[in-house]
Scaffold this motif. Structure first.
Motif, PDB file in Angstrom:
ATOM      1  N   ALA A  53     -10.416  -0.152 -24.710  1.00  0.00           N
ATOM      2  CA  ALA A  53     -10.071   1.050 -23.949  1.00  0.00           C
ATOM      3  C   ALA A  53     -10.838   2.267 -24.470  1.00  0.00           C
ATOM      4  O   ALA A  53     -11.278   2.295 -25.616  1.00  0.00           O
ATOM      5  N   ASN A  54     -10.973   3.245 -23.613  1.00  0.00           N
ATOM      6  CA  ASN A  54     -11.519   4.555 -23.957  1.00  0.00           C
ATOM      7  C   ASN A  54     -12.935   4.515 -24.523  1.00  0.00           C
ATOM      8  O   ASN A  54     -13.258   5.248 -25.454  1.00  0.00           O
ATOM      9  N   VAL A  55     -13.779   3.663 -23.962  1.00  0.00           N
ATOM     10  CA  VAL A  55     -15.174   3.582 -24.369  1.00  0.00           C
ATOM     11  C   VAL A  55     -16.028   3.700 -23.111  1.00  0.00           C
ATOM     12  O   VAL A  55     -15.814   2.964 -22.148  1.00  0.00           O
ATOM     13  N   GLU A  56     -16.964   4.631 -23.127  1.00  0.00           N
ATOM     14  CA  GLU A  56     -17.888   4.774 -22.008  1.00  0.00           C
ATOM     15  C   GLU A  56     -18.887   3.628 -22.030  1.00  0.00           C
ATOM     16  O   GLU A  56     -19.360   3.237 -23.101  1.00  0.00           O
ATOM     17  N   ALA A 110     -14.896  -2.703 -13.225  1.00  0.00           N
ATOM     18  CA  ALA A 110     -15.091  -3.510 -14.429  1.00  0.00           C
ATOM     19  C   ALA A 110     -14.452  -2.878 -15.658  1.00  0.00           C
ATOM     20  O   ALA A 110     -14.435  -1.670 -15.833  1.00  0.00           O
ATOM     21  N   THR A 111     -13.937  -3.753 -16.530  1.00  0.00           N
ATOM     22  CA  THR A 111     -13.324  -3.381 -17.794  1.00  0.00           C
ATOM     23  C   THR A 111     -14.212  -3.908 -18.920  1.00  0.00           C
ATOM     24  O   THR A 111     -14.683  -5.035 -18.879  1.00  0.00           O
ATOM     25  N   LEU A 112     -14.410  -3.086 -19.939  1.00  0.00           N
ATOM     26  CA  LEU A 112     -15.207  -3.496 -21.082  1.00  0.00           C
ATOM     27  C   LEU A 112     -14.422  -4.488 -21.931  1.00  0.00           C
ATOM     28  O   LEU A 112     -13.243  -4.275 -22.228  1.00  0.00           O
ATOM     29  N   MET A 113     -15.087  -5.574 -22.309  1.00  0.00           N
ATOM     30  CA  MET A 113     -14.485  -6.618 -23.135  1.00  0.00           C
ATOM     31  C   MET A 113     -15.420  -6.889 -24.314  1.00  0.00           C
ATOM     32  O   MET A 113     -16.630  -6.956 -24.128  1.00  0.00           O
ATOM     33  N   LYS A 114     -14.859  -7.020 -25.526  1.00  0.00           N
ATOM     34  CA  LYS A 114     -15.677  -7.329 -26.701  1.00  0.00           C
ATOM     35  C   LYS A 114     -15.179  -8.595 -27.357  1.00  0.00           C
ATOM     36  O   LYS A 114     -13.988  -8.907 -27.317  1.00  0.00           O
TER      37      LYS A 114
END
Length: 116
Positions: A53-56, A110-114
């Motif tokens: 969350a909260n990452v550009e 889209a959602t960022l996933m790591k």
């Protein structure tokens, strides 16, 4: 394409996914508090990714299909299981897909996933 103007939409999607995960809570047989929740994670190319969350970030090209695993933290409560499903995986500009990807039905959602 930048997703900065779509931060509100991403927050809504994350909230909906969190609500779905909370719906998978398991309570103990003694009536206690929730013991487990389904985390929002996906698998892609033999790796497991968790949402961030909260990452550009900027969505890149379509990579293929990631898998959202089934969630059944309440096996004694029929009908509450969330089935496994596919979701589109996208590259993230400037990031190796072995480290992070974006997933969503469209690039705008889209959602960022790591990798965990």
């Amino acid at each position: 394409m930048t997703t900065a103007p779509r931060a509100g939409r991403r927050l809504i999607m994350t909230s909906l996914l969190l609500a779905a995960a909370v719906g998978c809570a398991e309570t103990s047989g003694t009536g206690g508090a929730a013991e487990a929740l389904c985390a929002y994670l996906v698998t892609y190319d033999s790796r497991t990714y968790l949402d961030v969350a909260n990452v550009e970030f900027t969505v890149g090209e379509k990579l293929g299909t990631a898998t959202v695993p089934a969630c059944d933290d309440t096996p004694n409560d029929p009908g509450d299981a969330v089935p496994e499903r596919g979701i589109t995986a996208y590259a993230v500009e400037g990031m190796d897909p072995a480290v992070g990807i974006a997933v969503g039905d469209t690039p705008a959602e889209a959602t960022l996933m790591k990798v965990r």
